[in-house]
Design a protein around this motif. Structure first.
Motif, PDB file in Angstrom:
ATOM      1  N   HIS A 135      -2.966  -5.327  -3.414  1.00  0.00           N
ATOM      2  CA  HIS A 135      -3.584  -4.382  -2.474  1.00  0.00           C
ATOM      3  C   HIS A 135      -4.497  -3.446  -3.262  1.00  0.00           C
ATOM      4  O   HIS A 135      -5.652  -3.255  -2.926  1.00  0.00           O
TER       5      HIS A 135
ATOM      6  N   ASP B 116      -7.587  -4.832  -1.405  1.00  0.00           N
ATOM      7  CA  ASP B 116      -7.890  -4.273  -0.092  1.00  0.00           C
ATOM      8  C   ASP B 116      -9.075  -3.314  -0.251  1.00  0.00           C
ATOM      9  O   ASP B 116      -9.312  -2.780  -1.334  1.00  0.00           O
TER      10      ASP B 116
ATOM     11  N   HIS C 237      -9.113  -0.449   0.769  1.00  0.00           N
ATOM     12  CA  HIS C 237      -8.569   0.887   0.495  1.00  0.00           C
ATOM     13  C   HIS C 237      -7.885   0.981  -0.874  1.00  0.00           C
ATOM     14  O   HIS C 237      -7.079   1.884  -1.105  1.00  0.00           O
TER      15      HIS C 237
ATOM     16  N   HIS D  79      -9.770  -4.893   8.837  1.00  0.00           N
ATOM     17  CA  HIS D  79      -9.756  -5.969   7.846  1.00  0.00           C
ATOM     18  C   HIS D  79      -9.732  -7.342   8.519  1.00  0.00           C
ATOM     19  O   HIS D  79      -8.735  -7.722   9.124  1.00  0.00           O
TER      20      HIS D  79
ATOM     21  N   GLU E 117       0.846  -1.196   0.000  1.00  0.00           N
ATOM     22  CA  GLU E 117       0.000   0.000   0.000  1.00  0.00           C
ATOM     23  C   GLU E 117       0.877   1.240   0.000  1.00  0.00           C
ATOM     24  O   GLU E 117       1.738   1.403   0.867  1.00  0.00           O
TER      25      GLU E 117
HETATM   26 ZN   LIG Z   1      -6.829  -1.281   4.039  1.00  0.00          ZN
END
Ligand SMILES: [Zn+2]
Length: 497
Positions: A105, A139, A141, A163, A11
């Motif tokens: 991600h 993810d 995000h 998560h 990330e």
């Molecule tokens: Zn996240």
């Protein structure tokens, strides 16, 4: 069915000064070929869920590689290109295949490269051709780009924040891939995105938070026949790029109108609740004063602007400074990342005191060191195993670690910024946070699992590369109007989705 599987997770954060390459991934997880199966077996991560689903459906698993790290700034271009090359080379060698499952991600950034994950998916598509099904788990995000959508067939995001469902998201992606391979469905994805970013700290999917309703709505709408998956992405907001925005993706069985309507519906739900993502916060000084005035409870001070899970360096001393200024006799536990200090402490030796210029050695743009006299109390190897969350069961390495003491304040100084789950990092260095009046946490969500009648929390607006007030950030590339900096009469859709 022959399915190639890979994991490349990281990330990014545009404000973090960290640039991570091979060394960082090696410290986390980096393995090639069959070793992917070994390292991911019995874990709770997405790739494990994907592999288990494919195995259950009698697929021949073709392991490519796993390169998995936490959050940081940018992935070094050379390292990204090397991993990309390895993935493409290994897939090419395994052809013909029926499908590809890759755990990403979704918010990776790279120095000198735009949209690395879109680029990777497009390159895989080029090699395998249009008829091969490509599925990816993401993810919650993730910053999903147009290129990621056009280069894959199935994109599925985590459902929860904190998560807790990385594994089941992998299973979901794997199950959909199987359905597509068996020609039970022809997946059709529609993305909607808005010119809005939300504070991460208000984005829990638990009851009492706005995303709870979004999650509920998505699960209800998923019951409609032909709807295969609905994902919502309140997005990693610390990405300084024009096309970053809150996103929804719906996959139907070849029904564009329905997918489009549902994605719009989910986006509307998030937009209508936008103001609820903003939570009350305090300056470090006010937060410490408030804790001291409360005689009955202990407090977690959430160092929101220095969230390691959001890519920050974990080296902000803003809260430590406020605590020292107010009183050295408050029982406190705080963890800081500072490899220079751990080395210095080893030289000074146990039970000796010295002056330390602590913190501010990673996110130098936001943080500066704090001068403090402290006692070297104990040394630790900083290795622990996560006991929950998306990394449950996996080993983490804080690197050489030292506990410094200043009055009643215990400062755990570690060498590596490692994702915080609960208090595993404190515990592996013999610090019991439950005996403390103040515990400083550098994560935005998992700390909530520790709250109870005796443990309250305050959100602190300190310094670091995960600033709390997104409207006040000095954006360089995000020039167009966006929420929460600008107000809109109508929902601000991005037109290029
Ligand atoms: Zn996240």
């Amino acid at each position: 069915m022959r399915v190639a599987v890979a994991c490349f997770e990281y990330e990014g954060n545009s404000f973090s000064q960290k640039i991570d390459g091979r060394e960082n991934f090696e410290m986390n997880t980096l393995s090639y070929g069959k070793k992917l199966i070994e390292v991911s077996e019995n874990q709770q991560i997405a790739i494990t869920g994907g592999i288990d689903s494919l195995k259950k459906n009698n697929c021949k698993i073709l392991p490519i590689l796993i390169a998995k790290s936490g959050s940081g700034g940018k992935v070094k271009k050379e390292f990204f290109l090397e991993i990309k090359k390895q993935i493409l080379k290994r897939i090419k060698k395994l052809l013909p295949i029926n499908g590809v499952y890759i755990a990403l991600h979704g918010a990776m950034i790279c120095n000198e490269l735009d949209d690395p994950e879109g680029d990777l998916l497009r390159s895989i598509r080029k090699i395998v051709g249009e008829d091969i099904v490509i599925a990816a788990s993401l993810d919650l995000h993730a910053h999903v780009t147009k290129l990621m959508v056009s280069s894959s067939d199935i994109l599925v995001g985590y459902e929860t924040y904190p998560h807790e469902d990385a594994y089941s998201t992998g299973v979901k992606a794997g199950d959909l891939l199987i359905k597509a391979l068996n020609r039970e469905i022809k997946p059709l994805m529609v993305m909607r995105k808005i010119k809005a970013i939300f504070p991460v700290i208000g984005g829990s999917t638990n009851q009492g938070f706005p995303m709870y309703y979004v999650r509920k709505k998505a699960r209800e709408l998923e019951k409609i026949k032909s709807v295969q998956s609905i994902s919502y992405f309140p997005v990693q907001p610390w990405l300084d790029s024009e096309d970053v925005g809150v996103t929804a993706i719906t996959i139907t069985d070849k029904n564009y109108d329905l997918a489009s309507k549902i994605s719009q519906n989910i986006i509307n739900e998030m937009w209508e609740r936008r103001k609820d993502f903003e939570l009350k916060s305090y300056t470090p000084e006010k937060a410490v004063k408030k804790v001291i005035s409360n005689k009955s409870k202990n407090f977690i001070l959430v160092d929101a602007a220095d969230s390691i899970g959001g890519g920050s360096g974990g080296d902000s001393v803003a809260i430590l400074k406020a605590i020292v200024k107010e009183s050295k006799s408050i029982e406190t536990a705080i963890c800081l990342v500072d490899p220079i200090i751990t080395r210095k402490a080893f030289d000074i030796g146990i039970n000796n005191s010295s002056n330390f210029k602590i913190g501010g050695s990673i996110d130098k743009k936001y943080n500066s060191p704090f001068n403090i006299d402290a006692l070297v109390e104990s040394f630790h190897d900083g290795v622990f195993r996560y006991e929950g969350g998306p990394l449950a069961g996996m080993v983490a390495n804080l690197g050489p670690s030292v506990v410094l003491r200043k009055g009643s304040i215990q400062i755990l100084v570690v060498s590596n910024s490692v994702y915080e789950h609960l208090d595993e990092h404190f515990r592996c260095c013999n610090i019991n946070i439950f005996s403390k009046k103040i515990v400083v946490f550098k994560n935005l969500m998992n700390f909530r699992k520790l709250l109870d009648r005796n443990m309250d929390h305050l959100i602190v607006n300190g310094t670091g590369s995960t600033p709390l007030k997104l409207q006040d950030v000095n954006w360089k590339n995000r020039k167009a109007p966006f929420w929460p900096k600008d107000n809109f009469k109508d929902i601000p859709l991005m037109m290029d989705e």
